[in-house]
Design a protein around this motif. Structure first.
Motif, PDB file in Angstrom:
ATOM      1  N   ALA A  90       9.805 -10.662  21.049  1.00  0.00           N
ATOM      2  CA  ALA A  90      10.384  -9.980  20.796  1.00  0.00           C
ATOM      3  C   ALA A  90      10.736  -8.817  20.870  1.00  0.00           C
ATOM      4  O   ALA A  90      11.199  -7.714  20.881  1.00  0.00           O
ATOM      5  N   TYR A  91       9.097  -8.331  19.925  1.00  0.00           N
ATOM      6  CA  TYR A  91       8.609  -7.206  19.765  1.00  0.00           C
ATOM      7  C   TYR A  91       8.409  -6.123  21.521  1.00  0.00           C
ATOM      8  O   TYR A  91       9.616  -5.180  21.754  1.00  0.00           O
ATOM      9  N   TYR A 108       9.083  -4.131  14.542  1.00  0.00           N
ATOM     10  CA  TYR A 108      10.079  -4.511  15.379  1.00  0.00           C
ATOM     11  C   TYR A 108      10.999  -3.863  14.620  1.00  0.00           C
ATOM     12  O   TYR A 108      12.182  -3.631  15.436  1.00  0.00           O
ATOM     13  N   GLN A 115      17.512   1.147  17.920  1.00  0.00           N
ATOM     14  CA  GLN A 115      18.472   0.827  18.953  1.00  0.00           C
ATOM     15  C   GLN A 115      20.024   0.306  18.328  1.00  0.00           C
ATOM     16  O   GLN A 115      20.516   0.765  19.428  1.00  0.00           O
ATOM     17  N   ARG A 116      20.023   0.374  16.749  1.00  0.00           N
ATOM     18  CA  ARG A 116      21.511   0.030  16.690  1.00  0.00           C
ATOM     19  C   ARG A 116      21.832   0.941  16.240  1.00  0.00           C
ATOM     20  O   ARG A 116      22.719   1.501  15.712  1.00  0.00           O
ATOM     21  N   LEU A 176      15.405   7.049  20.936  1.00  0.00           N
ATOM     22  CA  LEU A 176      13.598   7.333  21.188  1.00  0.00           C
ATOM     23  C   LEU A 176      13.609   7.862  23.421  1.00  0.00           C
ATOM     24  O   LEU A 176      14.156   7.415  23.459  1.00  0.00           O
ATOM     25  N   LEU A 232      11.965  -6.281  23.425  1.00  0.00           N
ATOM     26  CA  LEU A 232      11.837  -4.472  23.137  1.00  0.00           C
ATOM     27  C   LEU A 232      11.822  -3.647  23.800  1.00  0.00           C
ATOM     28  O   LEU A 232      12.832  -2.299  23.878  1.00  0.00           O
ATOM     29  N   LEU A 233      10.736  -3.149  23.434  1.00  0.00           N
ATOM     30  CA  LEU A 233       9.674  -2.096  23.799  1.00  0.00           C
ATOM     31  C   LEU A 233       9.953  -1.792  25.110  1.00  0.00           C
ATOM     32  O   LEU A 233      10.080  -0.834  25.997  1.00  0.00           O
ATOM     33  N   LYS A 254      17.458   2.249  32.242  1.00  0.00           N
ATOM     34  CA  LYS A 254      18.890   1.771  33.531  1.00  0.00           C
ATOM     35  C   LYS A 254      18.513   0.337  33.828  1.00  0.00           C
ATOM     36  O   LYS A 254      19.524  -0.162  34.009  1.00  0.00           O
ATOM     37  N   LYS A 308      25.635   2.881  29.969  1.00  0.00           N
ATOM     38  CA  LYS A 308      25.102   1.330  28.754  1.00  0.00           C
ATOM     39  C   LYS A 308      25.611   0.602  29.864  1.00  0.00           C
ATOM     40  O   LYS A 308      25.291  -0.673  29.452  1.00  0.00           O
ATOM     41  N   GLN A 346      13.443  -0.485  25.850  1.00  0.00           N
ATOM     42  CA  GLN A 346      13.408   0.902  25.287  1.00  0.00           C
ATOM     43  C   GLN A 346      12.972   1.822  26.960  1.00  0.00           C
ATOM     44  O   GLN A 346      13.239   2.955  27.120  1.00  0.00           O
ATOM     45  N   ARG A 347      11.995   1.062  27.754  1.00  0.00           N
ATOM     46  CA  ARG A 347      11.384   1.915  28.440  1.00  0.00           C
ATOM     47  C   ARG A 347      11.451   1.851  30.039  1.00  0.00           C
ATOM     48  O   ARG A 347      11.582   2.471  30.594  1.00  0.00           O
ATOM     49  N   LEU A 372      20.437  -1.874  26.554  1.00  0.00           N
ATOM     50  CA  LEU A 372      20.975  -2.816  25.203  1.00  0.00           C
ATOM     51  C   LEU A 372      22.375  -2.312  24.854  1.00  0.00           C
ATOM     52  O   LEU A 372      22.487  -1.556  24.085  1.00  0.00           O
ATOM     53  N   VAL A 379      20.913  -6.011  20.002  1.00  0.00           N
ATOM     54  CA  VAL A 379      20.302  -7.990  19.815  1.00  0.00           C
ATOM     55  C   VAL A 379      19.719  -8.590  18.678  1.00  0.00           C
ATOM     56  O   VAL A 379      20.605  -7.665  17.065  1.00  0.00           O
ATOM     57  N   PHE A 390      19.128 -11.412  23.827  1.00  0.00           N
ATOM     58  CA  PHE A 390      19.634  -9.430  24.056  1.00  0.00           C
ATOM     59  C   PHE A 390      20.188  -9.641  24.878  1.00  0.00           C
ATOM     60  O   PHE A 390      20.698 -10.211  26.237  1.00  0.00           O
ATOM     61  N   LEU A 423      12.179  -1.285  15.696  1.00  0.00           N
ATOM     62  CA  LEU A 423      12.413  -0.453  16.837  1.00  0.00           C
ATOM     63  C   LEU A 423      13.921  -0.607  17.282  1.00  0.00           C
ATOM     64  O   LEU A 423      14.653  -0.428  17.607  1.00  0.00           O
ATOM     65  N   LEU A 424      14.169  -1.966  16.086  1.00  0.00           N
ATOM     66  CA  LEU A 424      15.773  -2.633  15.906  1.00  0.00           C
ATOM     67  C   LEU A 424      16.337  -1.901  16.039  1.00  0.00           C
ATOM     68  O   LEU A 424      17.455  -1.331  15.846  1.00  0.00           O
ATOM     69  N   VAL A 473      15.808 -15.081  19.397  1.00  0.00           N
ATOM     70  CA  VAL A 473      16.601 -13.406  20.012  1.00  0.00           C
ATOM     71  C   VAL A 473      16.975 -12.936  20.658  1.00  0.00           C
ATOM     72  O   VAL A 473      16.701 -13.539  21.877  1.00  0.00           O
ATOM     73  N   LYS A 532       2.638  -2.090  12.700  1.00  0.00           N
ATOM     74  CA  LYS A 532       2.599  -3.314  13.891  1.00  0.00           C
ATOM     75  C   LYS A 532       3.716  -3.753  12.425  1.00  0.00           C
ATOM     76  O   LYS A 532       4.723  -4.003  13.408  1.00  0.00           O
ATOM     77  N   TYR A 537       4.303   9.435  27.955  1.00  0.00           N
ATOM     78  CA  TYR A 537       5.230   9.192  28.713  1.00  0.00           C
ATOM     79  C   TYR A 537       6.421  10.429  28.245  1.00  0.00           C
ATOM     80  O   TYR A 537       7.064  11.258  29.605  1.00  0.00           O
ATOM     81  N   VAL A 582       8.600   0.138  34.019  1.00  0.00           N
ATOM     82  CA  VAL A 582       7.600   0.321  33.183  1.00  0.00           C
ATOM     83  C   VAL A 582       7.332  -0.259  31.644  1.00  0.00           C
ATOM     84  O   VAL A 582       7.855  -1.454  31.281  1.00  0.00           O
ATOM     85  N   PRO A 583       5.240  -1.257  32.318  1.00  0.00           N
ATOM     86  CA  PRO A 583       5.212  -2.258  31.101  1.00  0.00           C
ATOM     87  C   PRO A 583       5.127  -2.074  29.930  1.00  0.00           C
ATOM     88  O   PRO A 583       5.292  -0.854  29.128  1.00  0.00           O
ATOM     89  N   LYS A 597      11.289 -15.227  18.524  1.00  0.00           N
ATOM     90  CA  LYS A 597      10.900 -13.995  18.311  1.00  0.00           C
ATOM     91  C   LYS A 597       9.419 -12.990  18.311  1.00  0.00           C
ATOM     92  O   LYS A 597       8.823 -12.294  18.210  1.00  0.00           O
TER      93      LYS A 597
END
Lengths: 261, 261
Positions: free
Chosen positions: B44-45, A45, A52-53, A60, B48-49, B56, B184, B52-53, B60, B63, B113, A48-49, B111, A41, A73, B151-152, B41
């Motif tokens: 932020a994780y 972060y 994204q970049r 992902l 960011l997740l 739509k 996007k 990702q989930r 992003l 970031v 977004f 994950l970033l 951070v 963990k 999922y 999606v949580p 920060k």
């Protein structure tokens, strides 16, 4: 061995039981295949970033909750620790072990990044009449570390890895359009033509996978590859990282067609 | 006021100087516009997740690195803290302030977004002969909190926010194809038709923005909206979050055409 048209669930079951440990190209056509990188963990972060970049190299499909082995999922009854045919363990950036099951390595702080794989769109290419050379040769796809810098994120940086398929010149357009429709499994090629332009000096000696025959009139076509995290791990040397063995993918329950917008 | 065809850089400069504080729909056609959520920060994780989930609702575009006010990828000479026309400050899930500059609120652990906005594809829709009602009425786009669960991810969960544009029935197909090409900036609609099916009881009273006229023969069309983070913040009540004011977007240097694969 397994039937190529086996269902993803049955295929994962075979793999979980240790009965299939080969590259997965050509299996379960129409279903998305996936790469893997697992990090603790505290590194998640930044990675994950990084994903994204660098969405073309690291699209992902799923990021698991901390410590969770089961995917939520991309597939049902799917265990990250057992359902890839082969795993590589990296310690301080060096590959130290190759195993077919990582249950005994599992940590409560692991986060798994499930990344789209270009094997996914090979069935669409075959449907479009394009031969997939490593498939017909029965070997792994050739993969190369390029001179293309990924966009850095936190501690993660390094060169992009690409997969290569030789394509007859009169099928290049079709190759681009068919694969561009599936950005979640790498999408369109990153380079068409001379391998040297992206820093590949010898196509006959891939960094991962097997070399394939390139016939007269064929052009080398390169896609961003989900083995890129391995190149990053080799570069930045995190204490521990676990990946799939290149070519030995997870077959998900997600149909390619559902990855289109 | 500003010329609609002003360059993104000049437009951001006007905004930075406090000379433009209105909704940005229609400005700098062809360039991607962006939503904002800023979190410390430590949050932020999870966010960011969450993005990702929920690609739509929260596609992003960038970031930022921790504490960094300047964008690196979507625009040059672009300051997150000054270049949106208006910001909302949320404390414990409640909007407490509306300001045009957040320099005095900035923290070293922030951070940002930067999330794609559907205003981006409106110029493509107009080019395709589709009227954008809020644009011709000179008001903000109507936005609604739906009954669609996101999606949580970690501590973040809540309902999706959507934007709405009324479309003549004979332009629905074109509306889908034109917008689907730009995932996007939210891409294809999430719903076409009866607002009640996604939990909107009264289209005349949007949760954010302004109501627009719906004419006979027009169908309500809904897109996932980058105001969704506001709905999430209202639901999970982080200590501090800063967003743009709905409709008051960042105009980036990224051309829509470059957001296509």
């Amino acid at each position: 061995m397994a039937e190529k048209n086996i269902t993803p669930l049955a295929f994962r079951q075979l793999i979980r039981e240790g009965k299939f440990t080969e590259p997965t190209s050509g299996y379960c056509p129409g279903f998305a295949q996936a790469n893997l990188i697992i990090l603790p963990k505290e590194e998640a972060y930044d990675f994950l970033l990084f994903a994204q970049r660098n969405p073309k190299a690291c699209p992902l499909l799923e990021v698991t909750d901390v410590g969770e082995r089961l995917t939520k999922y991309v597939a049902k009854d799917c265990d990250i620790a057992t359902d890839f045919p082969k795993y590589w363990i990296y310690r301080d950036g060096v590959k130290t072990e190759e195993v077919t099951d990582i249950s005994s390595y599992w940590q409560d702080d692991f986060v798994a990044f499930v990344i789209g794989c270009s094997f996914s769109f090979e069935s669409e290419m075959i449907d479009a009449g394009i031969e997939i050379r490593h498939n017909t040769m029965g070997c792994n796809v050739p993969m190369y570390i390029t001179n293309i810098d990924c966009v850095p994120a936190g501690r993660f940086s390094g060169k992009m890895v690409v997969s290569m398929r030789p394509i007859p010149s009169n099928q290049l357009v079709k190759t681009v359009t068919v694969t561009a429709a599936l950005p979640k499994v790498h999408g369109s090629p990153i380079h068409i033509g001379d391998p040297k332009e992206i820093g590949i000096t010898d196509v006959a000696h891939p960094d991962f996978g097997d070399p394939v025959e390139i016939r007269p009139g064929e052009t080398t076509v390169f896609w961003p590859c989900g083995v890129t995290p391995q190149s990053i791990v080799m570069n930045v040397k995190p204490k521990l990282a676990i990946t799939h063995a290149p070519g030995h993918m997870l077959v998900t329950d997600v149909k390619n067609v559902d990855l289109k917008e």
